[in-house]
Every structure is written in structure tokens, then in C-alpha cells.
Design an enzyme around this catalytic site. Structure first.
Site, PDB file in Angstrom:
ATOM      1  N   TYR A 140       0.774  -1.250  -0.209  1.00  0.00           N
ATOM      2  CA  TYR A 140      -0.057  -0.043   0.000  1.00  0.00           C
ATOM      3  C   TYR A 140       0.821   1.264   0.038  1.00  0.00           C
ATOM      4  O   TYR A 140       0.594   2.378  -0.497  1.00  0.00           O
ATOM      5  CB  TYR A 140      -0.844   0.068   1.252  1.00  0.00           C
ATOM      6  CG  TYR A 140      -2.203  -0.595   1.156  1.00  0.00           C
ATOM      7  CD1 TYR A 140      -2.186  -2.221   0.749  1.00  0.00           C
ATOM      8  CD2 TYR A 140      -3.425  -0.102   1.253  1.00  0.00           C
ATOM      9  CE1 TYR A 140      -3.377  -2.608   0.874  1.00  0.00           C
ATOM     10  CE2 TYR A 140      -4.581  -0.954   1.078  1.00  0.00           C
ATOM     11  CZ  TYR A 140      -4.614  -2.230   0.883  1.00  0.00           C
ATOM     12  OH  TYR A 140      -5.592  -2.561   0.650  1.00  0.00           O
ATOM     13  N   LYS A 186       2.830 -15.246   1.923  1.00  0.00           N
ATOM     14  CA  LYS A 186       3.090 -15.969   0.614  1.00  0.00           C
ATOM     15  C   LYS A 186       4.545 -16.153   0.396  1.00  0.00           C
ATOM     16  O   LYS A 186       5.239 -15.861  -0.518  1.00  0.00           O
ATOM     17  CB  LYS A 186       2.707 -15.167  -0.649  1.00  0.00           C
ATOM     18  CG  LYS A 186       2.624 -15.651  -1.820  1.00  0.00           C
ATOM     19  CD  LYS A 186       1.579 -16.781  -2.055  1.00  0.00           C
ATOM     20  CE  LYS A 186       1.817 -17.612  -3.485  1.00  0.00           C
ATOM     21  NZ  LYS A 186       0.670 -18.659  -3.631  1.00  0.00           N
ATOM     22  N   ASP A 243      -6.417  -7.188   3.988  1.00  0.00           N
ATOM     23  CA  ASP A 243      -7.617  -6.443   3.501  1.00  0.00           C
ATOM     24  C   ASP A 243      -8.469  -7.524   2.832  1.00  0.00           C
ATOM     25  O   ASP A 243      -9.665  -7.571   3.065  1.00  0.00           O
ATOM     26  CB  ASP A 243      -7.217  -5.332   2.536  1.00  0.00           C
ATOM     27  CG  ASP A 243      -8.292  -4.895   1.731  1.00  0.00           C
ATOM     28  OD1 ASP A 243      -9.340  -4.479   2.320  1.00  0.00           O
ATOM     29  OD2 ASP A 243      -8.171  -4.687   0.263  1.00  0.00           O
ATOM     30  N   ASP A 247     -12.550  -9.331   4.219  1.00  0.00           N
ATOM     31  CA  ASP A 247     -13.875  -9.380   3.360  1.00  0.00           C
ATOM     32  C   ASP A 247     -14.368 -10.571   3.319  1.00  0.00           C
ATOM     33  O   ASP A 247     -15.525 -11.134   3.380  1.00  0.00           O
ATOM     34  CB  ASP A 247     -13.619  -8.596   1.873  1.00  0.00           C
ATOM     35  CG  ASP A 247     -13.903  -7.081   2.217  1.00  0.00           C
ATOM     36  OD1 ASP A 247     -13.731  -6.323   2.932  1.00  0.00           O
ATOM     37  OD2 ASP A 247     -14.520  -6.419   1.022  1.00  0.00           O
TER      38      ASP A 247
HETATM   39  C1  IPM Z   1     -10.369  -1.265   4.052  1.00  0.00           C
HETATM   40  C2  IPM Z   1     -10.430  -0.737   2.597  1.00  0.00           C
HETATM   41  C3  IPM Z   1      -9.237   0.254   2.349  1.00  0.00           C
HETATM   42  C4  IPM Z   1      -8.172  -0.630   2.341  1.00  0.00           C
HETATM   43  C5  IPM Z   1      -9.473   1.078   1.162  1.00  0.00           C
HETATM   44  C6  IPM Z   1     -10.694   1.916   0.845  1.00  0.00           C
HETATM   45  C7  IPM Z   1      -8.009   1.936   1.030  1.00  0.00           C
HETATM   46  O1  IPM Z   1     -10.664  -1.751   1.725  1.00  0.00           O
HETATM   47  O2  IPM Z   1     -10.231  -0.444   4.911  1.00  0.00           O
HETATM   48  O3  IPM Z   1     -10.509  -2.565   4.048  1.00  0.00           O
HETATM   49  O4  IPM Z   1      -7.934  -1.325   1.170  1.00  0.00           O
HETATM   50  O5  IPM Z   1      -7.441  -0.710   3.512  1.00  0.00           O
HETATM   51 MN    MN Z   2     -11.197  -3.646   2.347  1.00  0.00          MN
END
Ligand code: IPM
Ligand code: MN
Ligand code: NAD
Length: 354
Positions: A140, A186, A243, A247
Site C-alpha cells: 500500500y 506468501k 484487506d 472481506d
Molecule cells: C479497507 C478498505 C481500504 C483498504 C481502502 C478503501 C483504502 O478496503 O479498509 O478494508 O484497502 O485498506
Molecule cells: Mn477492504
């Protein structure tokens, strides 16, 4: 009195934040804390109003606050923006500026919620995972990063120190939980992950040998999360893997809308739901405010108001037990209604202070 800077942002951000702030203020007040709340513009809303996604006034307010509570940023409307003008860049700059390198993302599937999961409830019920995601490093933020015609580059990088400090956070949490850490990388392909694995192994051997540590490659970890989620206690991982896996883990309780997070270790701590601005449902008052409300509870925990935090969590559990759910969990409550029910149940459960 603690000062909380609130950044509602875009899409469903303002909707869920509004519920979270109502609950936060009331729970604080019930335990004698008169929280000072100020609201500031960020993301697309700030681009429209101030021609920048992260205005100076917002930066300064965050630095001065005792904690920051954020909604979400971003929308396809602003997706043509690049570099520092992107909404997402505002969030990344905020995290870096605050120095919040440790992002905690708890994933809980209480019995009452298991039926909302697309997975078998017998498989997911009782899941209690803490994802510890490194938040201010990795691909990032690595340099160089650029895009020219026909070519683009990003850089994944970690230093020994960055890995060691996030590893310590994960091990300390494991000490308070079931004593097990799974580090995800990884290392079969990436040098950055080979360093990651070596440092995690070293910190474990030197400082936390009484805990259990295992390592998984990220592709296998993704599958294991779905196949057998209850095997996990603390999951330690880098910025981008954390990240993606968080999800994915939202499928366990059945909605991304329920996951809270706390970003710690900086000058000022940051609290935000894991989800984004959800443009597909924004503006309709149907978003689930649970992630935002539970983020507010994590905020109270770090301000040493754990009783108020517990009272919010009891409010959520009891609203769910009473059958209230937003649409993402198969119910009919609006954002506001669900937040109000949580608040009612939270205050009902408040012991009268002596
Ligand atoms: C999260 C989001 C952020 C990330 C984005 C919006 C920058 O997806 O907080 O999970 O990737 O960290
Ligand atoms: Mn995210
Ligand atoms: P998203 O998290 O906004 O939405 C993904 C899916 O989850 C959608 O179907 C959405 O309806 C659902 N969802 C999300 N939050 C919900 C809630 N509270 N209640 C019910 N359902 C919910 O991810 P996306 O669509 O990939 O991204 C949209 C925008 O949000 C992008 O601009 C992205 O960069 C941004 N984003 C911001 C943050 C943040 O501010 N922390 C996090 C993730 C994504």
C-alpha cells in the site's frame, strides 16, 4: 472530556455513522462521560466541497482528537481521480498520519447469527477470529509506485521492525484469547513474505514461546477460513492479505456490514467499520450499522470505558436475539430503526451506577 472526531465520509458512511454516534453518545453518558463530538468532511464529500479528499481542517481535527470514528469513503462518481486526489488516498494518508499500524478486525459468529451465513450454520456458529492486519506498510505504501503509458509498478516492502511490532500485537492478543496465532504470508514466492515468516518465528521463539504459532500461505488460508473457520484464533497478516481475508471472513457472519475495526498504535487511534461506502445501497437507509456501532464500542474500550463498550455489545446481541435485522441479514429493519433498538436494549442493560 474525551473528544471524538467523526468523519462520516461517503455513501452509507453518513448513514451508519449517524446511528453509531447516537449509540456512542448515549452509552458514554450512561456511564458519566460527556463525549465531545465534532464532525469533519473527508473523501468525495470533501472533493466536492474543498477540491481535496483530505482538507487541512479535517487533518488537524483528527490530530487533536482523543479518537477518530470514521464511516466510509469512495464512490464510482470519483473513480476517475488519480493519486492523492483519490478518496482512498485520504484514508491511507489518515492511517499513516496517525501512525495506526495495528488494525484489529474481530469476526464473531454468535449462535443467533449463524443462520444468516451462506455457509452451513453448524460450520460457522461459534467462530471467534481476530484478524491482526498490518496497516501502514506493505504494498500500500511501498516506493516506487507509478503508472506511465503501458506500464505500472507498486512495491511490496516490510522492514524487520515493522513485522516484529505487528507480530507482538498479535501475540499479546493471543495471550488474552486462546493462545494461538496463525501467520499468513506468501513465503513460497515472495521475499517480503520470507522475511515476514522469519521475523514472526523469531519473535515467537524469543518472547512468546508459550503460545502456539503456525504459518499458512495466503491462498490456503483463504480456503481454510471457509472450510473450517473455527480452527482460527488470531490471524496475523500484512496489509493487502489482511484487506482481502477480512472481506472473505465477512461471509462467516453473512454480511460485511457487521464487521468493526480498531486501528491502534498511533498518536490517535482510528475506528471504522470494515466495509466501504456500499454505493449499491447508499441513500436508502437500509445499510447495516452494526459494524459502525461495534467500532464505536472498540473506541470506548481504548478510552478505558469498557463498561460502556460492553453495554453497547449487549445492546447488539439483545437486538439480534429479539429478531431485529437489517436487509443484508434477511430482516426488514432500517439503519435507523436497528440503531435505535440497539440503543434501547443497551440502555436497558445498563446497571444503575452507584
Ligand atoms: C479497507 C478498505 C481500504 C483498504 C481502502 C478503501 C483504502 O478496503 O479498509 O478494508 O484497502 O485498506
Ligand atoms: Mn477492504
Ligand atoms: P463495499 O464494502 O462498499 O461493498 C461491498 C458489498 O457489501 C456491497 O454489496 C455492499 O452493499 C455490501 N455492504 C457494505 N457495507 C454494508 C452495510 N453496512 N450494510 C449492508 N451491506 C453492506 O465495497 P465496494 O463496493 O467494493 O467499494 C465501494 C467503495 O467503497 C469504493 O470506492 C471503495 O474504495 C470504498 N471502500 C472504502 C472503505 C473505507 O472507507 N474504509 C472500505 C472498503 C471500500
Amino acid at each position: 472530556m474525551p473528544h471524538i472526531a467523526v468523519l462520516p465520509g461517503d455513501g452509507v458512511g453518513p448513514e451508519v455513522t449517524c446511528s453509531a454516534v447516537r449509540v456512542l453518545e448515549a452509552a458514554g453518558a450512561a456511564f458519566g462521560a460527556d463525549l465531545q463530538i465534532s464532525t469533519h468532511t473527508v473523501g468525495g464529500a470533501a472533493l466536492d466541497e474543498y477540491d481535496t479528499p483530505f482538507p487541512d481542517a479535517t487533518r488537524e481535527a483528527c490530530m487533536r482528537a482523543d479518537a477518530v470514528l470514521m464511516g466510509a469513503i469512495g464512490d464510482p462518481k470519483w473513480d476517475h481521480e488519480v493519486g492523492a486526489r483519490r478518496c482512498e488516498a485520504a484514508l491511507l494518508t489518515l492511517r499513516k498520519m496517525l501512525g495506526v499500524y495495528a488494525n484489529l478486525r474481530p469476526i464473531l459468529v454468535p449462535e443467533a447469527m449463524a443462520e444468516a451465513s451462506p455457509l452451513r450454520s453448524s460450520l460457522v456458529a461459534g467462530t471467534d477470529i481476530l484478524i491482526v492486519r498490518e496497516l501502514t506498510g506493505g504494498v500500500y505504501f511501498g516506493e516506487p509506485r507509478m503508472r506511465v503509458a503501458g506500464y505500472a509498478v507498486n512495491t511490496m516492502e516490510y522492514t524487520h521492525e515493522e513485522v516484529a511490532r505487528i507480530a507482538r500485537v498479535a501475540f499479546r492478543w493471543a495471550e488474552k484469547r486462546q493462545g494461538r496465532v496463525t501467520s499468513v504470508d506468501k513465503a513460497n514466492v515472495l521475499e517480503v513474505s520470507q522475511l515476514w515468516r522469519d521475523v514472526v518465528t523469531e519473535v515467537h521463539a524469543r518472547e512468546f514461546a508459550h503460545l502456539e504459532l503456525n504459518h499458512l500461505y495466503v491462498d490456503n488460508a483463504a480456503m481454510q477460513l471457509v472450510l473450517h473457520p473455527r480452527q482460527f484464533d488470531v490471524v496475523l497478516t500484512g496489509n493487502i492479505f489482511g484487506d482481502i481475508l477480512s472481506d472473505l471472513a465477512a461471509t462467516l457472519p453473512g454480511s460485511l456490514g457487521v464487521l468493526p475495526s480498531a486501528s491502534l498504535g498511533g498518536e490517535v487511534d482510528l475506528f471504522e467499520p470494515v466495509h466501504g461506502s456500499a454505493p449499491d445501497i447508499a441513500g436508502r437507509g437500509v445499510a447495516n450499522p452494526m459494524g459502525a456501532i461495534l467500532s464505536a464500542a472498540m473506541l470506548l474500550d481504548t478510552l478505558d470505558m469498557s463498561e460502556a463498550a460492553q453495554c453497547i455489545r449487549r445492546g447488539v446481541t439483545s437486538a439480534l436475539a429479539a429478531g431485529f435485522r437489517t436487509r443484508d441479514l434477511g430482516g426488514r429493519s432500517s439503519t435507523r430503526e436497528f440503531g435505535d433498538v440497539v440503543l434501547e436494549h443497551a440502555l436497558d442493560s445498563t446497571p444503575i451506577p452507584a
